[in-house]
Design an enzyme around this catalytic site. Structure first.
Site, mmCIF file in Angstrom:
data_model
loop_
_atom_site.group_PDB
_atom_site.id
_atom_site.type_symbol
_atom_site.label_atom_id
_atom_site.label_comp_id
_atom_site.label_asym_id
_atom_site.label_seq_id
_atom_site.Cartn_x
_atom_site.Cartn_y
_atom_site.Cartn_z
ATOM 1 N N LYS A 1 -8.746 6.475 6.538
ATOM 2 C CA LYS A 1 -7.536 5.778 6.064
ATOM 3 C C LYS A 1 -7.893 4.552 5.219
ATOM 4 O O LYS A 1 -8.656 3.700 5.669
ATOM 5 C CB LYS A 1 -6.653 5.377 7.243
ATOM 6 C CG LYS A 1 -5.927 6.574 7.817
ATOM 7 C CD LYS A 1 -4.843 6.196 8.790
ATOM 8 C CE LYS A 1 -4.183 7.468 9.316
ATOM 9 N NZ LYS A 1 -3.418 7.222 10.524
ATOM 10 N N GLU B 1 0.209 -3.256 4.676
ATOM 11 C CA GLU B 1 -0.950 -2.351 4.787
ATOM 12 C C GLU B 1 -1.005 -1.637 6.126
ATOM 13 O O GLU B 1 -0.653 -2.212 7.150
ATOM 14 C CB GLU B 1 -2.231 -3.175 4.667
ATOM 15 C CG GLU B 1 -2.957 -3.071 3.353
ATOM 16 C CD GLU B 1 -3.528 -1.699 3.036
ATOM 17 O OE1 GLU B 1 -3.632 -0.843 3.941
ATOM 18 O OE2 GLU B 1 -3.880 -1.469 1.872
ATOM 19 N N ASP B 2 -1.497 -0.391 6.122
ATOM 20 C CA ASP B 2 -1.679 0.336 7.389
ATOM 21 C C ASP B 2 -3.161 0.511 7.732
ATOM 22 O O ASP B 2 -3.482 1.112 8.750
ATOM 23 C CB ASP B 2 -1.015 1.719 7.327
ATOM 24 C CG ASP B 2 -1.785 2.676 6.436
ATOM 25 O OD1 ASP B 2 -2.195 2.258 5.325
ATOM 26 O OD2 ASP B 2 -1.999 3.824 6.840
ATOM 27 N N ASP C 1 0.881 -1.153 0.000
ATOM 28 C CA ASP C 1 0.000 0.000 0.000
ATOM 29 C C ASP C 1 0.938 1.227 0.000
ATOM 30 O O ASP C 1 2.087 1.123 0.447
ATOM 31 C CB ASP C 1 -0.860 -0.032 1.268
ATOM 32 C CG ASP C 1 -1.673 1.229 1.436
ATOM 33 O OD1 ASP C 1 -2.320 1.650 0.469
ATOM 34 O OD2 ASP C 1 -1.644 1.808 2.542
ATOM 35 N N LEU C 2 0.469 2.355 -0.499
ATOM 36 C CA LEU C 2 1.354 3.529 -0.590
ATOM 37 C C LEU C 2 1.163 4.484 0.592
ATOM 38 O O LEU C 2 2.089 4.696 1.396
ATOM 39 C CB LEU C 2 1.087 4.258 -1.915
ATOM 40 C CG LEU C 2 1.854 5.552 -2.170
ATOM 41 C CD1 LEU C 2 3.359 5.300 -2.238
ATOM 42 C CD2 LEU C 2 1.382 6.196 -3.482
ATOM 43 N N ASP C 3 -0.075 5.018 0.706
ATOM 44 C CA ASP C 3 -0.355 6.019 1.744
ATOM 45 C C ASP C 3 -0.306 5.372 3.127
ATOM 46 O O ASP C 3 -1.104 4.479 3.433
ATOM 47 C CB ASP C 3 -1.749 6.618 1.529
ATOM 48 C CG ASP C 3 -1.840 7.415 0.229
ATOM 49 O OD1 ASP C 3 -0.956 8.252 -0.012
ATOM 50 O OD2 ASP C 3 -2.784 7.203 -0.543
ATOM 51 N N THR D 1 1.001 10.377 3.944
ATOM 52 C CA THR D 1 0.202 11.404 3.264
ATOM 53 C C THR D 1 -1.068 11.726 4.051
ATOM 54 O O THR D 1 -1.811 12.631 3.672
ATOM 55 C CB THR D 1 -0.214 10.924 1.859
ATOM 56 O OG1 THR D 1 -0.613 9.571 1.976
ATOM 57 C CG2 THR D 1 0.912 11.051 0.860
ATOM 58 N N LYS E 1 -10.841 -1.198 -1.664
ATOM 59 C CA LYS E 1 -10.609 -2.075 -0.518
ATOM 60 C C LYS E 1 -11.795 -1.894 0.443
ATOM 61 O O LYS E 1 -12.297 -0.784 0.550
ATOM 62 C CB LYS E 1 -9.313 -1.678 0.203
ATOM 63 C CG LYS E 1 -8.058 -1.770 -0.679
ATOM 64 C CD LYS E 1 -6.869 -1.110 0.012
ATOM 65 C CE LYS E 1 -5.698 -0.966 -0.946
ATOM 66 N NZ LYS E 1 -4.538 -0.260 -0.379
ATOM 67 N N SER F 1 -2.502 0.536 -4.400
ATOM 68 C CA SER F 1 -3.052 1.708 -3.706
ATOM 69 C C SER F 1 -4.411 2.101 -4.265
ATOM 70 O O SER F 1 -4.648 1.998 -5.472
ATOM 71 C CB SER F 1 -2.078 2.882 -3.874
ATOM 72 O OG SER F 1 -2.689 4.095 -3.479
ATOM 73 N N ALA F 2 -5.272 2.606 -3.383
ATOM 74 C CA ALA F 2 -6.590 3.094 -3.803
ATOM 75 C C ALA F 2 -6.487 4.480 -4.445
ATOM 76 O O ALA F 2 -7.436 4.953 -5.067
ATOM 77 C CB ALA F 2 -7.502 3.184 -2.583
HETATM 78 C C1 BG6 Z 1 -5.840 5.793 0.092
HETATM 79 C C2 BG6 Z 1 -5.839 6.701 1.307
HETATM 80 O O1 BG6 Z 1 -4.554 5.291 -0.141
HETATM 81 O O2 BG6 Z 1 -6.268 6.521 -1.062
HETATM 82 C C3 BG6 Z 1 -7.217 7.327 1.498
HETATM 83 O O3 BG6 Z 1 -5.500 5.945 2.461
HETATM 84 C C4 BG6 Z 1 -7.634 8.046 0.213
HETATM 85 O O4 BG6 Z 1 -7.187 8.204 2.592
HETATM 86 C C5 BG6 Z 1 -7.578 7.070 -0.971
HETATM 87 O O5 BG6 Z 1 -8.952 8.579 0.347
HETATM 88 C C6 BG6 Z 1 -7.936 7.742 -2.295
HETATM 89 O O6 BG6 Z 1 -6.953 8.689 -2.596
HETATM 90 P P1 BG6 Z 1 -7.036 9.797 -3.720
HETATM 91 O O7 BG6 Z 1 -5.633 10.353 -3.763
HETATM 92 O O8 BG6 Z 1 -7.421 9.106 -4.989
HETATM 93 O O9 BG6 Z 1 -8.054 10.801 -3.283
HETATM 94 MG MG MG Z 2 -2.784 3.189 3.547
#
Ligand code: BG6
Ligand code: MG
Length: 221
Positions: A44, A169-170, A8-10, A16, A145, A114-115
């Site tokens: 998150k 994952e966090d 996972d990235l964030d 972030t 997810k 990542s989402a």
């Molecule tokens: C996830 C974050 O990685 O991405 C969420 O943990 C975030 O907080 C989601 O809402 C979507 O991100 P983005 O950058 O497409 O708005």
């Molecule tokens: Mg995350």
């Protein structure tokens, strides 16, 4: 034998969450209510539109049209994109570079799962856009997810079976996605939220990297 690791990235590679928080708070304040860091915990790992729904429920705002919701999500994203444009390699979380090097030296493939639709610009800011064998982000998937789509797409790209993958994952929704996808998972954060993971560590630099290689033969107690 473990053949791939999907990150996972964030919250795993970079923090972030503070940028998401100030952008969502700015939107909440504009709409006339407070949004706390505690509220932000609920966002998150959650997709952008689902995050907006949670935020609106905190402010008891109902009856918005879909167009209005898209407008607010877009507004928040413009602010967020401005904030993440300040990211540099110094923002890479401790242990991230080290584990990527370790995995490379053991011929283990790596992916981002990542989402976020902003994953590519974040990786560019961190100068990590070439550090992974594949990148699966919010622009490539339809189901958020805890659906396992993001991780299964990563496994597909890397030509490995889900059982040969470890997810990092966090977020609780991300751990759930890994489990549903039939993958092993390492939680980065608190065991209170991430207790379903096979292993939980407070941060990547606290992880014994060797454990990752044999995680498929370790059964969770
Ligand atoms: C996830 C974050 O990685 O991405 C969420 O943990 C975030 O907080 C989601 O809402 C979507 O991100 P983005 O950058 O497409 O708005
Ligand atoms: Mg995350």
């Amino acid at each position: 034998m473990i053949k791939a690791c999907i990150f996972d990235l964030d919250g795993v590679i970079v923090d972030t969450a503070r940028f998401h928080y100030i952008a969502w708070k700015r939107l909440a304040n504009m709409l006339g209510f407070e949004f706390t860091e505690h509220d932000n915990e609920r966002l998150k790992g959650v997709s952008r539109m689902d995050s907006l729904e949670i935020l609106l429920s905190v402010g008891n705002i109902t009856n918005l049209t879909h167009e209005k919701k898209l407008e607010y999500a877009d507004m928040k994203n413009k602010w967020y994109v401005e904030y993440i444009s300040t990211l540099t390699p110094a923002d890479i979380l401790p242990g991230a570079i080290e584990i990527l090097e370790f995995l490379k030296s053991h011929n283990i493939k790596t992916a981002i799962g990542s989402a976020s639709k902003n994953a590519m610009s974040i990786l560019q800011g961190l100068k990590l856009e070439h550090a992974f064998d594949t990148i699966v982000d919010g622009t490539r998937i339809a189901k958020a997810k805890p659906d396992p789509q993001v991780f299964l797409t990563g496994a597909y790209d890397l030509k490995v079976s889900p059982g040969q993958c470890v997810v990092f994952e966090d977020a609780e929704a991300g751990i759930e996605a890994a489990i549903r996808g039939g993958m092993k998972c390492i939680g980065i954060g608190s065991p209170v939220q991430l207790g379903k993971a096979d292993i939980v560590v407070p941060s990547l630099d606290k992880l014994n990297f060797d454990i990752v290689l044999s995680l498929d033969s370790i059964t969770k107690q």
